[in-house]
Structure formats: C-alpha cells, structure tokens
Design a protein around this motif. Structure first.
Motif, short mmCIF file in Angstrom:
data_model
loop_
_atom_site.label_atom_id
_atom_site.label_comp_id
_atom_site.label_asym_id
_atom_site.label_seq_id
_atom_site.Cartn_x
_atom_site.Cartn_y
_atom_site.Cartn_z
N ASN A 370 39.01 14.08 -22.70
CA ASN A 370 39.28 13.25 -21.53
C ASN A 370 40.14 14.00 -20.52
OD1 ASN A 370 38.56 10.36 -22.86
ND2 ASN A 370 39.76 11.56 -24.32
N TRP A 371 40.01 13.60 -19.26
CA TRP A 371 41.03 14.00 -18.30
C TRP A 371 41.91 12.78 -18.04
CZ3 TRP A 371 36.10 13.53 -15.65
CH2 TRP A 371 36.06 12.55 -14.65
N ILE A 372 43.18 13.06 -17.74
CA ILE A 372 44.14 12.01 -17.45
C ILE A 372 44.66 12.24 -16.03
CG2 ILE A 372 46.30 10.89 -18.08
CD1 ILE A 372 45.88 11.78 -20.93
N GLY A 373 44.43 11.26 -15.15
CA GLY A 373 44.92 11.35 -13.79
C GLY A 373 46.31 10.76 -13.67
N ILE A 374 47.23 11.55 -13.19
CA ILE A 374 48.65 11.19 -13.15
C ILE A 374 49.07 10.89 -11.72
CG2 ILE A 374 51.00 12.01 -13.66
CD1 ILE A 374 49.41 14.05 -15.61
N GLY A 375 49.62 9.72 -11.50
CA GLY A 375 50.11 9.36 -10.19
C GLY A 375 51.39 10.10 -9.86
N VAL A 376 51.42 10.75 -8.71
CA VAL A 376 52.60 11.48 -8.25
C VAL A 376 52.98 10.87 -6.90
CG1 VAL A 376 53.59 13.72 -7.63
CG2 VAL A 376 51.83 13.58 -9.41
N PRO A 377 53.94 9.97 -6.85
CA PRO A 377 54.27 9.30 -5.58
C PRO A 377 54.49 10.28 -4.43
CG PRO A 377 55.44 8.27 -7.39
CD PRO A 377 54.80 9.52 -7.95
N VAL A 378 53.72 10.10 -3.38
CA VAL A 378 53.68 10.95 -2.18
C VAL A 378 53.61 12.44 -2.51
CG1 VAL A 378 54.78 9.24 -0.70
CG2 VAL A 378 56.22 10.91 -1.84
N ALA A 440 46.71 4.69 -5.87
CA ALA A 440 45.52 5.53 -5.73
C ALA A 440 45.21 5.88 -4.29
CB ALA A 440 44.32 4.83 -6.36
N GLY A 441 45.60 5.02 -3.35
CA GLY A 441 45.18 5.21 -1.97
C GLY A 441 46.23 5.70 -1.01
N ILE A 442 47.48 5.85 -1.45
CA ILE A 442 48.56 6.24 -0.52
C ILE A 442 48.67 7.75 -0.43
CG2 ILE A 442 51.03 6.15 -0.07
CD1 ILE A 442 51.12 3.39 -1.19
N ILE A 465 56.22 1.44 1.68
CA ILE A 465 55.01 0.62 1.63
C ILE A 465 54.63 0.31 0.19
CG2 ILE A 465 52.51 0.65 2.06
CD1 ILE A 465 53.13 2.22 4.65
N ALA A 466 54.68 1.32 -0.67
CA ALA A 466 54.35 1.10 -2.08
C ALA A 466 55.33 0.13 -2.73
CB ALA A 466 54.35 2.43 -2.82
N ALA A 467 56.62 0.32 -2.46
CA ALA A 467 57.64 -0.54 -3.07
C ALA A 467 57.54 -1.98 -2.56
CB ALA A 467 59.03 0.02 -2.79
N HIS A 468 57.23 -2.15 -1.30
CA HIS A 468 57.16 -3.50 -0.72
C HIS A 468 55.88 -4.22 -1.13
CE1 HIS A 468 57.86 -6.61 2.38
NE2 HIS A 468 56.53 -6.57 2.53
N CYS A 469 54.75 -3.51 -1.03
CA CYS A 469 53.45 -4.16 -1.27
C CYS A 469 53.13 -4.31 -2.75
CB CYS A 469 52.35 -3.38 -0.58
SG CYS A 469 52.46 -3.38 1.23
N GLY A 470 53.64 -3.41 -3.58
CA GLY A 470 53.31 -3.44 -5.00
C GLY A 470 53.49 -4.80 -5.66
N PRO A 471 54.68 -5.41 -5.54
CA PRO A 471 54.88 -6.72 -6.18
C PRO A 471 54.33 -7.90 -5.39
CG PRO A 471 56.92 -5.96 -5.17
CD PRO A 471 55.93 -4.85 -5.01
#
Length: 589
Positions: A370-378, A440-442, A465-471
């Motif tokens: 498998n490949w694992i895609g890792i989120g790296v904020p900005v 995924a989209g930022i 934007i991520a912190a505000h919209c996430g919750p």
C-alpha cells in the motif's frame, strides 16, 4: 586585487578592466568599429536571439542584458567568494544566483531560500533524512513541500548557501536550474510504478528529461522559466495541464493508422497565472521520444520567445503569436520529421484522477502493498518530522518518499500487516494519514512571511481556514482551496474551487493596509478545467475563514444530488453567491 575590496567593488573593477580590454582589442585602425563576431558554443542560440531582438530595434529587458553579460551558471566562483565574506547578492546577481537554486528573499526574510530538484518528486529515505539534517544545520530547521512536488529549505544565512548546495550533491541531489529563467523541477505521477490505474510509469521519462536538462547547457538560455510534467493517468494527477509542456499518457485505439497502445499526447501552453491551460495539440508520440521532442520545443522557444517584456516571455505568448500549427511546424523542422497526429476519437477516455488519493491508505498494483498519503498542513515539515517519516519509509515501507503537487508526502510499499503500525508512527509525529476532505484540498504558497512578492501571509490564512472550517463544515468530498500571495500564482488560485489571491486592504484614509485577498470561485483542472472568476475584492485576511465557511455551508445545504462545488457556484452565479457570504461579512465587521 587587495583583500580590502568588497565583493561588489571587485566585481565593478573586474567589469571595468574587462570592458577596457575588449575596447582596446576591438578598436580597428582609424577608430572604425570592429565586425561583430558570430556567437559560438552552447550559449550561441540565446545570444543570437538577443542580437536579433536588438537588430529589430527592440530593447532587451534588464534581465536579458544581465544574462548576456554573465550567464548565471558561470557565477559559481563569485558565489563562493560572497559566501566566504557573508554577503548576499545584489542587482543582477540576485537572478544569477537563482541558476544554482539560491533565492535571496529579502525583505520578507534576510536570507536565502533553496529550491531543490527531484525528478517525479521521489526521494529515498536517506536523502529525505539528509535534507532534514541540512535544513537543521544550515536553514530554519524545516522544509516546505511545493506545488511542483519539490522541497524548499528556507532561512539560509549568506555564509551557508554554497556549502548547502555542495551537501545536496553529496546526497545525489541538486538545485541547479531550479530558479531563474530555467526549466523547473520535472513533475510526474506521484504513484508512478505502483498505481493500479496508471497507463504508464512516468519515472524513467521524468528522470531522462531531468538528466538531459542538467547536461545540456543550451537549455539554460531561455527567455523565461519553463515547466514540464509527465502524467501517467494514475489516481493522483500531476496537473500537467498547468505546465508549458504536458505529456499525457493515453491509450490509442486500433484503426487510426498508428500502432495501438500507450502513447504520450502532447499538450502545450499551460500557465494558469495567465489564465490558460495546456491545450491538446493533436500530436501523439512514443514515450521514448519525449526527451527529444521536449528538447526541440525548448530550442524553438529559445529562438522565438520575447526578450523585451518579462510579462509576455512565456511559451503561451509564442503560441498566441505563431499559432499552434505555426509553432509545431518549427518544432518539426528541428526534429527533421513530421509529428504523428490523430483525431480526438482515436484516444480512449483517460482514467479519472481521485482527488482524495493523496491521503489515507491505498492498495498498490503490487499485491499486499500500500501507499499511505500523509497530510502535511500547508506543506511544512520540521526536520524532526522529516527524520521520522524517513524512518517509517525505511522500516515499514519500500524506502521511498513521494511528494505530490498537493503539498503532501506518500510512503510507499507498506505491507498490509504493517499499515496500522505505520499510521500510529505517523500520528506520533503530529501528522495524520486519515482521509480529510478539507485537508485534501488546501494549498498555500509561501506568502508574505517568506516571499517579497506576497501581499498576505498565505500559510497562516490557510491554517486559519482549516482550523475554522474543520469543526463547522462536514465535507464528503474535497473542495480545492488555493491561497496564493500574488499574481505569480505559485498556489494556482485560478484553478481552485475557491481561490484567494493576496491584496493589501486599506483600513483608513491615511493609506494604512492589512493583509487581505480577492476571492474567486469556480476553478477546476483536468476534465473539469476552468479559470475561477472573481467574487469579492479586498477581503481582510481575518475575515477569510468565515467567508469560506459560508460558501462551503451554502453548498452542502443547497447543492443538487451529486453536484460539485464548482458546478454549484457556476449554477448560482455571482449575485446569489454574494448573498451567501453577506452574513459572514457583517458578523466579521
């Protein structure tokens, strides 16, 4: 020369003496002007292009004059001397240093940034760990993943630029030609060779082109920067349609007079910052010919590109002037053979990319891996996080780390039995491998915190934007939110579902300003390619998260079954969309 002279003083005296010697050597008896010598060698095509421009009565822009005076590749000895003296470049040398991958980014930061090169965005675990060490010793202790599946090291002192470049070479890497008027990092499908959907493994073609560039000096004589991408039709796109040259793997059907099978389709002229995508030329080519064809295209660009106006010096404007047919005819003359052309219906529909495939766990074509895609904020990783990811790749994967144009990292070759262990190790680094439609989209460029062109702190805004919209907003599919600092469009705001481009927003009549943005909607890429349209001007940065939330909430509440965000914004139109955000604007005020 005396050791008391500064680098700038030495440079002036060297130039003065050189000019005097040329004048003496070239002065014919009786004071007549000497005949102009015909340029020779690998720099001849660009020098001839400059001469033709002047012969037509047009003035070269300052950058072209600087390149004629001294090609950036030849500045290395002076770079070494400047490093010993601890001074940054000035004037034309700022451009010349970029030919070696060093960007002096003052006044945003009084330091260098180094942009690397890595064909297809793939690194070994030991290279990744080595970059982390270099960033910690010679930079700010972090690296940024870029929108060209590349890495940047920042906050490099004047004394450390050259040694940093030398250490990259020790790792089998380079930064040569990663900036200035050069062919930038060669991108390809991030999952090349492991993707069950792909038509073609792009790695050998990206690598071949990468090494051809490094070893062909003529290809450094461009009038402006140039981007090339190879897309193998895998699950994660390479955004090849935003490049000057896009090589798209396609499957050609039987019955059209050519060998059926996988070819590259040639697309030209992408530059979304100037509101244009690479367009299909109707040309197909055997993948093995990609380097030869790209070389010929570049050489025609060297001959025909504008050297008077930097804003009009990209390939798009040559295509606008000559037309696609006229340009391709010149390329065919270079190649000495005509292109193979097929109608659109000769090509099977390409497999669609999955906008979530760069996050979470995905099965490879190799059974049990498998490949694992890792989120790296900005896109920002600390040196410690990079070492941790290198350990995961070495101990739990196949040893490779793959960067994507979505500013994140993939670890490949993880056995089924070790996926849970790998995800736990990723989480321990403060990162995540879980699917997150918002993450995924930022995408965000460096912005004003590290770039002199930035009008706003884009990475801070993207995080907000991520912190505000996430919750507050539950997304069931990704919405691309591209935050860019200026019209250079490094974060490609025009292709975002929501695009934000930095602007200075006035707050009083005295001319004081704060970080802000113009907000656009409706962009897209691939089969949904579209240029986003402006919705709002002069939005304060502090108000941007609430406005994005309002747009996303309006979509989730009012969309039609299966309607994408882009389709939603196009259906409603500007007036209705503005009404969605009015409440948020009033609340922010």
């Amino acid at each position: 020369m005396s050791g008391d002279f500064t680098v700038d003083q030495k440079r002036y005296l060297e130039g003065f003496m050189s000019g005097a010697q040329v004048a003496r050597a070239g002065r014919a008896p009786g004071g007549t002007a000497p005949a102009t010598a015909e340029p020779t060698g690998p720099d001849a095509p660009s020098l001839k292009a400059m001469a033709r421009t002047e012969a037509e009565g047009r003035k070269l822009c300052p950058e072209e004059k600087a390149k004629r005076e001294e090609m950036g590749l030849d500045a290395w000895p002076r770079m070494e001397e400047a490093a010993r003296e601890g001074v940054y470049p000035k004037g034309p040398d700022i451009l010349r240093w970029k030919y070696h991958g060093l960007f002096y980014v003052a006044p945003a930061q009084d330091s260098f940034m180094c942009r690397l090169r890595m064909p297809n965005g793939i690194l070994t675990h030991w290279q990744f760990r080595g970059i982390a060490d270099i960033a910690e010793i010679h930079g700010g202790g972090y690296a940024d993943v870029t929108t060209r599946a590349n890495l940047q090291i920042r906050e490099i002192p004047a004394t450390d630029g050259v040694i940093l470049l030398e250490k990259l070479v020790d790792l089998g890497l380079t930064a040569k030609g990663s900036g200035g008027d050069n062919i930038r990092n060669v991108t390809g499908t991030p999952t090349a060779g492991i993707d069950p959907q792909e038509l073609l493994d792009t790695r050998p073609y990206a690598k071949a082109w990468h090494h051809h560039i490094l070893n062909t000096r003529t290809l450094y004589g461009l009038p402006r920067k140039f981007n090339v991408a190879f897309d193998g039709a895998g699950q994660i796109g390479a955004l090849e349609d935003t490049n000057d040259i896009g090589f798209q793997a396609v499957e050609v059907k039987e019955g059209f007079g050519v060998e059926p099978g996988v070819w590259f389709r040639l697309a030209l002229g992408g530059i979304t910052g100037h509101k244009d995508f690479a367009r299909d030329t109707g040309v197909i080519l055997p993948p093995a010919d990609a380097t030869k064809v790209a070389d010929a295209i570049i050489r025609v660009f060297i001959d025909t590109g504008d050297r008077t106006d930097r804003k009009k010096a990209r390939l798009k404007y040559v295509l606008d002037a000559l037309g696609f047919d006229g340009f391709l005819k010149k390329v065919e003359e270079r190649l000495g053979a005509p292109f193979v052309r097929v109608p659109a219906d000769a090509v099977k529909p390409r497999p669609e990319a999955d906008r979530m495939a760069h996050l979470d766990v995905r099965p490879q074509k190799q059974a049990g891996l498998n490949w694992i895609g890792i989120g790296v904020p900005v896109g920002r990783m600390t040196a410690a996080q990079m070492r941790g990811l290198a350990d995961i790749a070495q101990n739990l994967g196949d040893g490779d780390l793959r960067l994507t144009v979505w500013q994140n990292v993939l670890v490949s070759g993880v056995p089924d039995a070790r996926v849970t262990e790998a995800k736990a190790a990723i989480a321990a680094l403060g990162l995540t491998a879980d699917a997150d439609a918002l993450q995924a989209g930022i995408v965000a460029c460096t912005g004003a915190a590290g770039c002199r062109f930035g009008n706003a702190d884009t990475k801070a805004t993207a995080r907000a934007i991520a912190a505000h919209c996430g919750p507050r907003v539950a997304l069931d599919s990704p919405v691309n939110i591209h935050v860019t600092g200026c019209h250079n469009s490094c974060a490609q705001h025009y292709i975002g579902d929501i695009g934000l481009i930095g602007a200075r927003v006035a707050i009083n009549e005295d001319g004081d300003t704060v970080d802000g943005y113009n907000l656009l909607v409706g962009g897209g890429f691939g089969t949904e390619a579209a240029i986003a349209q402006e919705l709002l001007e002069n939005v304060k940065a502090q108000d941007a998260p609430a406005l994005v939330e309002r747009l996303l909430s309006g979509w989730t509440a009012q969309r039609l079954p299966g309607e994408t965000f882009a389709a939603f914004t196009r259906r409603l139109g500007p007036a209705a969309l503005k009404s969605l955000v009015e409440t948020a604007m009033e609340r922010a005020e």
